[in-house]
Design a protein around this motif. Structure first.
Motif, PDB file in Angstrom:
ATOM      1  N   GLY A 390       0.781  -1.226   0.000  1.00 17.48           N
ATOM      2  CA  GLY A 390       0.000   0.000   0.000  1.00 17.48           C
ATOM      3  C   GLY A 390       0.813   1.276   0.000  1.00 17.48           C
ATOM      4  N   SER A 391       2.133   1.180   0.076  1.00 13.55           N
ATOM      5  CA  SER A 391       2.983   2.374   0.049  1.00 13.55           C
ATOM      6  C   SER A 391       2.943   3.005  -1.343  1.00 13.55           C
ATOM      7  CB  SER A 391       4.429   2.021   0.413  1.00 13.55           C
ATOM      8  OG  SER A 391       4.513   1.536   1.730  1.00 13.55           O
ATOM      9  N   THR A 392       2.929   4.337  -1.400  1.00 12.85           N
ATOM     10  CA  THR A 392       2.898   5.052  -2.674  1.00 12.85           C
ATOM     11  C   THR A 392       3.826   6.257  -2.628  1.00 12.85           C
ATOM     12  OG1 THR A 392       1.039   6.445  -1.990  1.00 12.85           O
ATOM     13  CG2 THR A 392       0.499   4.389  -3.128  1.00 12.85           C
ATOM     14  N   VAL A 393       4.139   6.777  -3.795  1.00 15.98           N
ATOM     15  CA  VAL A 393       4.868   8.035  -3.925  1.00 15.98           C
ATOM     16  C   VAL A 393       4.053   8.953  -4.836  1.00 15.98           C
ATOM     17  CG1 VAL A 393       7.180   7.104  -3.518  1.00 15.98           C
ATOM     18  CG2 VAL A 393       6.240   7.081  -5.834  1.00 15.98           C
ATOM     19  N   ASP A 394       4.181  10.252  -4.611  1.00 16.40           N
ATOM     20  CA  ASP A 394       3.537  11.236  -5.474  1.00 16.40           C
ATOM     21  C   ASP A 394       4.566  11.821  -6.430  1.00 16.40           C
ATOM     22  OD1 ASP A 394       1.088  10.879  -4.372  1.00 16.40           O
ATOM     23  OD2 ASP A 394       1.003  12.796  -3.311  1.00 16.40           O
ATOM     24  N   ILE A 395       4.118  12.118  -7.645  1.00 16.72           N
ATOM     25  CA  ILE A 395       5.016  12.670  -8.669  1.00 16.72           C
ATOM     26  C   ILE A 395       4.559  14.084  -9.029  1.00 16.72           C
ATOM     27  CG2 ILE A 395       5.841  12.469 -11.044  1.00 16.72           C
ATOM     28  CD1 ILE A 395       4.789   9.384  -9.116  1.00 16.72           C
ATOM     29  N   TRP A 396       5.472  15.039  -8.903  1.00 15.30           N
ATOM     30  CA  TRP A 396       5.228  16.424  -9.256  1.00 15.30           C
ATOM     31  C   TRP A 396       6.070  16.775 -10.482  1.00 15.30           C
ATOM     32  CZ3 TRP A 396       2.518  20.115  -6.043  1.00 15.30           C
ATOM     33  CH2 TRP A 396       1.988  19.560  -4.860  1.00 15.30           C
ATOM     34  N   ARG A 397       5.493  17.655 -11.352  1.00 15.53           N
ATOM     35  CA  ARG A 397       6.222  18.093 -12.544  1.00 15.53           C
ATOM     36  C   ARG A 397       6.307  19.623 -12.546  1.00 15.53           C
ATOM     37  NH1 ARG A 397       3.131  16.421 -17.349  1.00 15.53           N
ATOM     38  NH2 ARG A 397       2.105  18.446 -17.125  1.00 15.53           N
ATOM     39  N   LEU A 398       7.524  20.144 -12.756  1.00 13.52           N
ATOM     40  CA  LEU A 398       7.755  21.573 -12.904  1.00 13.52           C
ATOM     41  C   LEU A 398       8.157  21.821 -14.351  1.00 13.52           C
ATOM     42  CD1 LEU A 398       8.428  20.885  -9.796  1.00 13.52           C
ATOM     43  CD2 LEU A 398       9.535  23.109  -9.790  1.00 13.52           C
ATOM     44  N   ASP A 399       7.215  22.348 -15.148  1.00 20.12           N
ATOM     45  CA  ASP A 399       7.507  22.575 -16.567  1.00 20.12           C
ATOM     46  C   ASP A 399       8.534  23.682 -16.756  1.00 20.12           C
ATOM     47  OD1 ASP A 399       5.757  20.572 -17.432  1.00 20.12           O
ATOM     48  OD2 ASP A 399       4.049  21.925 -17.275  1.00 20.12           O
ATOM     49  N   ASP A 400       8.640  24.581 -15.773  1.00 16.07           N
ATOM     50  CA  ASP A 400       9.636  25.638 -15.826  1.00 16.07           C
ATOM     51  C   ASP A 400      10.265  25.756 -14.442  1.00 16.07           C
ATOM     52  OD1 ASP A 400      11.224  27.816 -16.124  1.00 16.07           O
ATOM     53  OD2 ASP A 400       9.618  29.245 -16.590  1.00 16.07           O
ATOM     54  N   PRO A 401      11.377  25.025 -14.178  1.00 14.88           N
ATOM     55  CA  PRO A 401      11.990  25.045 -12.845  1.00 14.88           C
ATOM     56  C   PRO A 401      12.286  26.440 -12.348  1.00 14.88           C
ATOM     57  CG  PRO A 401      12.953  23.320 -14.195  1.00 14.88           C
ATOM     58  CD  PRO A 401      12.085  24.126 -15.102  1.00 14.88           C
ATOM     59  N   ALA A 402      12.590  27.389 -13.250  1.00 11.23           N
ATOM     60  CA  ALA A 402      12.912  28.747 -12.822  1.00 11.23           C
ATOM     61  C   ALA A 402      11.691  29.445 -12.243  1.00 11.23           C
ATOM     62  CB  ALA A 402      13.478  29.536 -13.993  1.00 11.23           C
ATOM     63  N   ALA A 403      10.484  29.048 -12.701  1.00  8.78           N
ATOM     64  CA  ALA A 403       9.268  29.696 -12.220  1.00  8.78           C
ATOM     65  C   ALA A 403       8.904  29.251 -10.813  1.00  8.78           C
ATOM     66  CB  ALA A 403       8.116  29.405 -13.177  1.00  8.78           C
ATOM     67  N   GLY A 404       9.393  28.097 -10.427  1.00  7.62           N
ATOM     68  CA  GLY A 404       9.166  27.631  -9.054  1.00  7.62           C
ATOM     69  C   GLY A 404       7.745  27.200  -8.771  1.00  7.62           C
ATOM     70  N   GLU A 405       6.986  26.760  -9.762  1.00  4.19           N
ATOM     71  CA  GLU A 405       5.638  26.270  -9.543  1.00  4.19           C
ATOM     72  C   GLU A 405       5.522  24.875 -10.157  1.00  4.19           C
ATOM     73  OE1 GLU A 405       2.749  28.955 -11.000  1.00  4.19           O
ATOM     74  OE2 GLU A 405       3.329  30.583  -9.628  1.00  4.19           O
ATOM     75  N   GLY A 406       4.877  23.987  -9.410  1.00  5.56           N
ATOM     76  CA  GLY A 406       4.772  22.620  -9.881  1.00  5.56           C
ATOM     77  C   GLY A 406       3.359  22.105  -9.847  1.00  5.56           C
ATOM     78  N   THR A 407       3.138  20.960 -10.505  1.00  9.08           N
ATOM     79  CA  THR A 407       1.823  20.338 -10.577  1.00  9.08           C
ATOM     80  C   THR A 407       1.930  18.885 -10.151  1.00  9.08           C
ATOM     81  OG1 THR A 407       1.220  21.757 -12.447  1.00  9.08           O
ATOM     82  CG2 THR A 407      -0.115  19.777 -12.090  1.00  9.08           C
ATOM     83  N   LEU A 408       1.011  18.483  -9.293  1.00  9.12           N
ATOM     84  CA  LEU A 408       0.936  17.070  -8.915  1.00  9.12           C
ATOM     85  C   LEU A 408       0.294  16.316 -10.066  1.00  9.12           C
ATOM     86  CD1 LEU A 408       1.168  14.787  -6.798  1.00  9.12           C
ATOM     87  CD2 LEU A 408      -1.099  15.469  -5.984  1.00  9.12           C
ATOM     88  N   ILE A 409       1.037  15.409 -10.694  1.00  8.07           N
ATOM     89  CA  ILE A 409       0.521  14.739 -11.898  1.00  8.07           C
ATOM     90  C   ILE A 409       0.083  13.301 -11.646  1.00  8.07           C
ATOM     91  CG2 ILE A 409       1.831  16.205 -13.473  1.00  8.07           C
ATOM     92  CD1 ILE A 409       3.872  13.919 -13.745  1.00  8.07           C
ATOM     93  N   GLY A 410       0.381  12.749 -10.481  1.00  6.74           N
ATOM     94  CA  GLY A 410      -0.065  11.391 -10.214  1.00  6.74           C
ATOM     95  C   GLY A 410       0.695  10.751  -9.073  1.00  6.74           C
TER      96      GLY A 410
END
Length: 458
Positions: A390-410
């Protein structure tokens, strides 16, 4: 001195640009110790559904119930010779072997009321009544003495309209009432072991057909031999049995298939207790004065990764771990230990909160990948303690690392060996940073890992 090594918690740096609002990190709580209102002890059972701990007091005829921090919430009297205990798979019923009554009692774990007693037909007393219980093959198995020099196995079947007791199994094997061990993951395997103070006899049975069919037997097992057996525990996969023999210098491991030697856990003189968590982590305890009282081991690793040394009550007294005095909370968050003060012979329940261990996350991905094409991330969690189902990890994607904002994608499931994978289809060109977060649990600290991929034209 308390020799626990607590893991430091990892935190994300501001540069990651990930918001952790709403994310909670489990905090390790302090160990506790509580004096028990009993003067003898034989067995312990842990009920996770109601967060209760049951302890048997054979010579006082009591069963004591505490909460998860050791505070007494109930005490049953009139439980003559309360010895071994076993909890039903649904945690609704606790079964107690009453040696001095020749019976098995049933206690409702929700109401904390005794609901039934079953006559085992063994007779009652030190060389007759049931002393050890285990649930296997859909029955309640018990060990008992047939006379002063022999022991046997019996079973109680509650599946029909009337209870059915079968005795006289495993005859000519044991020189006294055997201790029993089973595991819910492999309910058809039953291990029984006995020692008359000299050489222990260990036997493995297949109970799938309703009777105890012997699969293996060994006298005086282990590289050190096994004099004065104190405790035994079966691994969750039923592949090994770990024995605590007072005359040995470490806890000894036997292969269940043939009871051949299969390793050791390096403790010290006079092993007295062993308990194995659902993920296979071994808690091994000793009664001897040298070295730590309780140590934790990952499966197959002979060196402990953390330990406890109980302080003496005074300069002229010692604190010793009781025989069979260890039990895990099923979620692996804590260990319960029963100790005795040599000055007063008073008993104490110690709640040992498992420290979170350091955890790392590694992530791999191609250095570059075309946009609008599948991109697979792979990685692995590593820690000194295994990862449960049941252990899981979350994956975040930063399309522009310089902008410093990310999205949880799964999220991705974590396998038993800590590996995981996740496939994404990025659309933005340029450097894309992926961050994998593991939120930890009662036994593992929070951790994260990152990787950057250059996304090129289609």
């Amino acid at each position: 001195m308390h020799i626990r090594q607590f893991a430091e918690r990892a935190t994300l740096s501001a540069a990651l640009g990930l918001s952790l609002l709403g994310f909670g990190i489990t905090t390790a709580t302090a160990d506790t110790s509580t004096s028990l209102p009993i003067s003898s002890y034989r067995d312990i059972a842990v009920d996770a559904a109601h967060q209760h701990v049951f302890l048997s007091d054979p010579f006082g005829g009591n069963v004591v119930v505490t909460d998860y921090v050791g505070q007494v919430v109930q005490q049953f009297s009139g439980e003559a010779g309360a010895w071994g205990m076993a909890l039903s798979s649904d945690s609704r019923t606790l079964y107690v072997a009453l040696r001095d009554a020749g019976e098995i009692a049933a206690i409702d774990t929700a109401t904390l009321q005794e609901t039934a007693r079953y006559d085992t037909g063994t007779g009652a007393g030190a060389y007759a009544g049931p002393t050890s219980l285990a649930l296997a093959g859909g029955k309640i198995w018990f060990g008992y003495s047939t006379d002063t020099w022999n022991g046997a196995l019996g079973s109680l079947d509650l599946n029909g309209a009337q209870p059915v007791v079968t005795r006289g199994q495993g005859l000519d094997t044991f020189r006294g009432a055997p201790r029993l061990a089973a595991t819910p993951q492999h309910p058809d395997t039953l291990v029984a072991a006995e020692s008359d103070g000299n050489y222990a006899t260990v036997a493995v049975y297949d109970v799938s057909a309703g009777q105890a069919d012997a699969q293996a037997k060994r006298v005086n097992p282990g590289p050190d031999g096994c004099e004065s057996l104190q405790d035994l525990a079966l691994t969750p996969d039923a592949g090994q049995v770990v024995v605590a023999c007072a005359a040995a210098h470490y806890h000894q491991v036997l292969r269940t298939a043939d009871l051949s030697d299969d390793g050791i856990y390096t403790t010290s003189w006079s092993p007295s207790a062993v308990a194995i968590a659902p993920d296979g982590t071994v808690a091994a305890g000793v009664r001897g004065a040298s070295g730590p009282d309780v140590q934790l081991f990952t499966p197959g690793n002979s060196t402990a990764f953390t330990a406890w040394d109980f302080p003496p009550p005074s300069d002229y007294a010692t604190t010793t771990l009781e025989s069979a005095g260890l039990a895990w909370a099923p979620d692996g968050s804590r260990i319960f230990a029963v100790t005795e003060d040599s000055n007063s012979s008073s008993l104490t329940l110690r709640v040992l909160n498992h420290p979170q261990v350091a955890t790392t996350v590694t992530v791999q991905a191609p250095a570059s990948s075309p946009r609008n094409q599948d991109l697979t991330l792979t990685g692995k969690l590593k820690a000194s303690v295994g990862f449960g189902a049941g252990s899981t990890v979350d994956i975040w994607r930063l399309d522009d690392p310089a902008a410093g904002e990310g999205t949880l994608i799964g999220s991705a499931p974590v396998a038993a060996d800590g590996t995981f994978s996740y496939t994404d289809r990025p659309r933005a060109k340029g450097d894309v940073q992926y961050t994998v977060q593991y939120y930890g649990d009662a036994r593992h600290a929070y951790a994260y890992g990152t990787v950057t991929v250059n996304i090129t034209s289609d």
